[in-house]
Design a protein around this motif. Structure first.
Motif, PDB file in Angstrom:
ATOM      1  N   TRP A 134      40.136  23.607  73.275  1.00 48.63           N
ATOM      2  CA  TRP A 134      41.204  24.224  74.060  1.00 48.63           C
ATOM      3  C   TRP A 134      41.570  23.292  75.195  1.00 48.63           C
ATOM      4  O   TRP A 134      40.692  22.886  75.943  1.00 48.63           O
ATOM      5  CB  TRP A 134      40.776  25.586  74.601  1.00 48.63           C
ATOM      6  N   PRO A 135      42.840  22.968  75.329  1.00 51.17           N
ATOM      7  CA  PRO A 135      43.934  23.453  74.490  1.00 51.17           C
ATOM      8  C   PRO A 135      43.879  22.853  73.090  1.00 51.17           C
ATOM      9  O   PRO A 135      43.193  21.870  72.845  1.00 51.17           O
ATOM     10  CB  PRO A 135      45.181  23.021  75.245  1.00 51.17           C
ATOM     11  N   LEU A 136      44.652  23.465  72.203  1.00 51.01           N
ATOM     12  CA  LEU A 136      44.635  23.055  70.798  1.00 51.01           C
ATOM     13  C   LEU A 136      45.243  21.680  70.581  1.00 51.01           C
ATOM     14  O   LEU A 136      44.888  21.000  69.618  1.00 51.01           O
ATOM     15  CB  LEU A 136      45.384  24.091  69.940  1.00 51.01           C
ATOM     16  N   VAL A 137      46.169  21.261  71.430  1.00 50.18           N
ATOM     17  CA  VAL A 137      46.808  19.949  71.318  1.00 50.18           C
ATOM     18  C   VAL A 137      46.705  19.220  72.653  1.00 50.18           C
ATOM     19  O   VAL A 137      46.491  19.825  73.696  1.00 50.18           O
ATOM     20  CB  VAL A 137      48.296  20.057  70.892  1.00 50.18           C
ATOM     21  N   GLY A 138      46.868  17.906  72.616  1.00 51.68           N
ATOM     22  CA  GLY A 138      46.840  17.102  73.829  1.00 51.68           C
ATOM     23  C   GLY A 138      45.579  16.262  73.929  1.00 51.68           C
ATOM     24  O   GLY A 138      44.617  16.463  73.194  1.00 51.68           O
ATOM     25  N   LYS A 139      45.608  15.302  74.861  1.00 53.67           N
ATOM     26  CA  LYS A 139      44.473  14.405  75.051  1.00 53.67           C
ATOM     27  C   LYS A 139      43.412  14.980  75.978  1.00 53.67           C
ATOM     28  O   LYS A 139      42.242  14.701  75.835  1.00 53.67           O
ATOM     29  CB  LYS A 139      44.959  13.067  75.589  1.00 53.67           C
ATOM     30  N   ASP A 140      43.822  15.775  76.976  1.00 53.52           N
ATOM     31  CA  ASP A 140      42.890  16.371  77.915  1.00 53.52           C
ATOM     32  C   ASP A 140      42.345  17.664  77.318  1.00 53.52           C
ATOM     33  O   ASP A 140      43.067  18.650  77.183  1.00 53.52           O
ATOM     34  CB  ASP A 140      43.589  16.648  79.252  1.00 53.52           C
ATOM     35  N   PHE A 146      37.589  22.067  77.073  1.00 57.63           N
ATOM     36  CA  PHE A 146      36.686  22.998  76.400  1.00 57.63           C
ATOM     37  C   PHE A 146      36.609  22.675  74.916  1.00 57.63           C
ATOM     38  O   PHE A 146      37.627  22.525  74.254  1.00 57.63           O
ATOM     39  CB  PHE A 146      37.164  24.441  76.574  1.00 57.63           C
ATOM     40  N   ARG A 147      35.377  22.611  74.412  1.00 60.57           N
ATOM     41  CA  ARG A 147      35.130  22.405  72.980  1.00 60.57           C
ATOM     42  C   ARG A 147      33.995  23.316  72.526  1.00 60.57           C
ATOM     43  O   ARG A 147      33.123  23.671  73.304  1.00 60.57           O
ATOM     44  CB  ARG A 147      34.727  20.962  72.690  1.00 60.57           C
ATOM     45  N   SER A 148      34.029  23.653  71.247  1.00 61.89           N
ATOM     46  CA  SER A 148      32.936  24.411  70.655  1.00 61.89           C
ATOM     47  C   SER A 148      32.691  23.880  69.246  1.00 61.89           C
ATOM     48  O   SER A 148      33.596  23.885  68.409  1.00 61.89           O
ATOM     49  CB  SER A 148      33.265  25.903  70.598  1.00 61.89           C
ATOM     50  N   ALA A 149      31.481  23.427  68.999  1.00 62.19           N
ATOM     51  CA  ALA A 149      31.132  22.861  67.691  1.00 62.19           C
ATOM     52  C   ALA A 149      31.142  23.924  66.596  1.00 62.19           C
ATOM     53  O   ALA A 149      31.594  23.681  65.481  1.00 62.19           O
ATOM     54  CB  ALA A 149      29.769  22.195  67.750  1.00 62.19           C
ATOM     55  N   SER A 150      30.665  25.133  66.919  1.00 65.52           N
ATOM     56  CA  SER A 150      30.617  26.197  65.919  1.00 65.52           C
ATOM     57  C   SER A 150      30.381  27.537  66.604  1.00 65.52           C
ATOM     58  O   SER A 150      29.912  27.595  67.740  1.00 65.52           O
ATOM     59  CB  SER A 150      29.510  25.939  64.895  1.00 65.52           C
ATOM     60  N   GLY A 151      30.702  28.604  65.882  1.00 66.36           N
ATOM     61  CA  GLY A 151      30.463  29.935  66.417  1.00 66.36           C
ATOM     62  C   GLY A 151      31.028  31.015  65.525  1.00 66.36           C
ATOM     63  O   GLY A 151      31.592  30.747  64.466  1.00 66.36           O
ATOM     64  N   SER A 200      34.065  20.276  79.883  1.00 62.58           N
ATOM     65  CA  SER A 200      34.302  19.066  80.692  1.00 62.58           C
ATOM     66  C   SER A 200      33.118  18.105  80.735  1.00 62.58           C
ATOM     67  O   SER A 200      32.668  17.701  81.803  1.00 62.58           O
ATOM     68  CB  SER A 200      34.712  19.457  82.105  1.00 62.58           C
ATOM     69  N   GLY A 201      32.581  17.768  79.577  1.00 57.79           N
ATOM     70  CA  GLY A 201      31.545  16.756  79.495  1.00 57.79           C
ATOM     71  C   GLY A 201      30.128  17.219  79.793  1.00 57.79           C
ATOM     72  O   GLY A 201      29.201  16.424  79.767  1.00 57.79           O
TER      73      GLY A 201
END
Length: 107
Positions: free
Chosen positions: A30-36, A39-44, A65-66
């Motif tokens: 999130w967001p779904l598009v863009g370089k910045d 937030f990420r989630s590997a699985s769920g 954020s890292g």
């Protein structure tokens, strides 16, 4: 983002669609598009139920954020322009946190 599987029902009502969905995800961002991408989630796993605002339950691995990947469980409501969470349980650095809040986006 890749949705591994989804099971449920979608029904039309005067108040809008009534959802009863369960499934899982891989490589969500999130967001779904863009370089910045803060937030990420590997699985769920997720469930989305009812009419707007939808009741939502999320349970997965999150990276913000890292920071290191952490287990997270979130429950709340999803509307047209916001996600309000009444409970988020996060486990990190040998501790536990319970949060609430909201994310709002423009129309």
């Amino acid at each position: 983002m890749h949705v591994e599987w989804m099971l449920g029902q979608l029904r039309g009502l005067v108040l809008g669609p009534r959802l009863d969905l369960q499934g899982n995800w891989q490589n969500f961002r999130w967001p779904l598009v863009g370089k910045d991408v803060p937030f990420r989630s590997a699985s769920g796993n997720y469930s989305i139920e009812g009419t707007l605002p939808y009741a939502v339950q999320l349970d997965g691995l999150a990276t913000v954020s890292g920071l290191p990947q952490i287990p997270a469980r979130v429950s709340g409501t999803l509307g047209k322009d916001r996600f309000e969470f009444d409970r988020a349980d996060l486990d990190a650095y040998d501790g536990h946190a319970q949060l609430d809040g909201e994310g709002v986006w423009g129309a």
